[in-house]
Design an enzyme around this catalytic site. Structure first.
Site, PDB file in Angstrom:
ATOM      1  N   ASP A 202      13.714  56.561  30.439  1.00  0.00           N
ATOM      2  CA  ASP A 202      14.632  55.688  29.413  1.00  0.00           C
ATOM      3  C   ASP A 202      16.172  56.388  29.244  1.00  0.00           C
ATOM      4  O   ASP A 202      16.394  57.497  29.603  1.00  0.00           O
ATOM      5  CB  ASP A 202      14.041  55.635  28.136  1.00  0.00           C
ATOM      6  CG  ASP A 202      13.943  56.863  27.416  1.00  0.00           C
ATOM      7  OD1 ASP A 202      13.455  57.841  28.012  1.00  0.00           O
ATOM      8  OD2 ASP A 202      14.084  56.919  26.167  1.00  0.00           O
TER       9      ASP A 202
ATOM     10  N   GLU B 123      11.770  58.898  25.669  1.00  0.00           N
ATOM     11  CA  GLU B 123      12.130  60.370  25.084  1.00  0.00           C
ATOM     12  C   GLU B 123      13.436  60.024  24.199  1.00  0.00           C
ATOM     13  O   GLU B 123      13.514  60.877  22.958  1.00  0.00           O
ATOM     14  CB  GLU B 123      12.585  61.134  26.234  1.00  0.00           C
ATOM     15  CG  GLU B 123      13.019  62.665  26.158  1.00  0.00           C
ATOM     16  CD  GLU B 123      14.581  62.732  25.733  1.00  0.00           C
ATOM     17  OE1 GLU B 123      14.754  64.011  25.215  1.00  0.00           O
ATOM     18  OE2 GLU B 123      15.186  62.139  25.888  1.00  0.00           O
TER      19      GLU B 123
END
Length: 415
Positions: free
Chosen positions: A83, A178
């Site tokens: 991400d 994350e």
């Protein structure tokens, strides 16, 4: 085989921005688009045990051991997140390569007057003559952490194409979310099966990190009492002013803008409310566990003192620990993780830059889930913004560092 640059340019064009207000995991479905692609590429390059977790978005794979009979090595894991951050859009990323960077400013977007200025980024001087990948000034680049993903994928492809290279079993993991703090919420540590791992999620070439903040998330709820201002004397309790009073009681020099290195802080990140009620979101950070606990206790005592002044439950504290300093799980018993990484860098003519993280990583949480996991560089700089960039030569060096780490463990350097 495609190069680390080819892979990186392919991955950054897939929008994988995570989103903290979401109540799902992963927080955005589009992160799975990259996960499916990575699983497909791993299968095509010949990796074993390739799995894409359709529910949670994780990607797992194995590079089988090539050690000769009688030799052993620990199972090593390499992990990066897919991400990108919420701060700046990760949609329609248009990367551009500046070859043989001559020095000076780099115009990212002439029409929008977006310029990466050397005066504001003096580290650019160290990249003269090298090739840089930059943005078009409208999005972030996504080197955090698609550079790490591309570097691990390039390492994997190289090992699978060269079975004559002796190495132990290698496990690969790619995680979602994350950037919003949930990266390993559902990570299958037991199934991953690694003895040790590295996250490849750092910045400047040479960064090697095994210390991070101890962290707590706090919500301070302030309950006031609203009456008409014209008849408020002796009655009104303005929650806005009460929140201000609470903040004024915290140590004035223990804030992010006044600290560095190992120094911790209290940080009010968001505030919302009115005279009747105010919520303030804080984070509390410190590298030292004892000082961390003292900071939390002081926060609670401040609320207790003000409740004695203004009444029970005027100040309500909701506090939860987020992660702890992975140094507790790495030093001294797993110092070989740092020693081998530093040696691997030196073998690649890279100077190790060992420093504490003023934040956290997936590896910090994994270390307390039974998987010691320090953090390695990716070569990127200026993460989370439109001025983000990465040096191609640095990415190539990181791939070599990963291969060197693997060779060191294959040679028995695990103590």
């Amino acid at each position: 085989m495609s190069s680390v640059v080819d892979k990186f340019l392919r991955y950054v064009k897939i929008d994988t921005q995570s989103w903290s207000p979401s109540d799902t995991f992963p927080s955005t479905e589009k992160q799975k688009d990259l996960g499916r692609l990575l699983a497909k590429e791993l299968q095509e390059m010949g990796a074993s045990d390739v799995k894409f977790d359709e529910q949670f978005g994780y990607v797992y794979a194995t590079i089988p051991s090539t050690l000769k009979e009688g030799k052993t090595a620990p199972v090593l894991g390499f992990i990066s997140h897919m991400d990108t951050a919420m701060a700046v859009s990760g949609k329609d990323v248009k990367p551009r390569i500046v070859e043989n960077y001559p020095g000076g400013d780099i115009v990212l977007n002439e029409a929008l007057s977006v310029v990466l200025r050397e005066e504001e980024n003096p580290e650019l001087a160290g990249y003269v003559g090298k090739s840089l990948i930059v943005t078009d000034g409208t999005t972030l680049l996504g080197a955090d952490d698609k550079a790490g993903v591309a570097e691990i994928m390039t390492m994997a492809e190289y090992l699978l194409a060269h079975p004559e290279i002796e190495h132990g079993t290698i496990r690969i993991g790619f995680t979602p979310d994350e950037e919003v703090g949930g990266g390993v919420d559902h990570f299958d540590v037991e199934g991953f099966g690694a003895d040790y791992a590295y996250t490849v999620d750092g910045g400047e070439l040479g960064e090697l990190e095994y210390e991070n903040f101890n962290a707590a998330d706090v919500v301070l709820r302030v309950n006031g009492y609203s009456v008409h201002p014209g008849s408020a004397k002796g009655k009104m309790k303005n929650a806005i002013l009460l929140a201000q009073e609470f903040q004024a009681m915290l140590p004035v020099h223990e804030t992010p803008e006044a600290t560095e290195g190992y120094e911790g802080f209290y940080h009010p990140g968001t505030i919302q409310g009115n005279v009747e009620h105010v919520d303030v979101d804080y984070i509390i950070r410190d590298h030292d566990r004892e000082k961390f606990e003292e900071k939390k206790a002081f926060f609670l005592k401040t609320a207790e003192f003000l409740n004695g002044k203004y009444g029970v439950d005027t100040f309500v504290v909701e506090m939860e620990d987020s992660y702890y300093n992975m140094k507790e799980k790495i030093m001294p018993e797993n110092a070989h993780l740092i020693n081998n990484a530093a040696k691997a860098m030196e073998m690649a003519d890279v100077k190790p830059l060992i420093s504490p993280i003023r934040g956290g990583t997936d590896g910090a949480r994994l270390s307390f889930m039974g998987l010691p996991c320090p953090n390695l560089c990716t070569g990127g700089l200026n993460f989370h913004g439109k001025y983000e960039y990465i040096c191609i030569e640095s990415m190539e060096k990181v791939v070599q560092i990963l291969l060197n780490i693997i060779s060191l463990y294959a040679a028995g350097n695990d103590r």
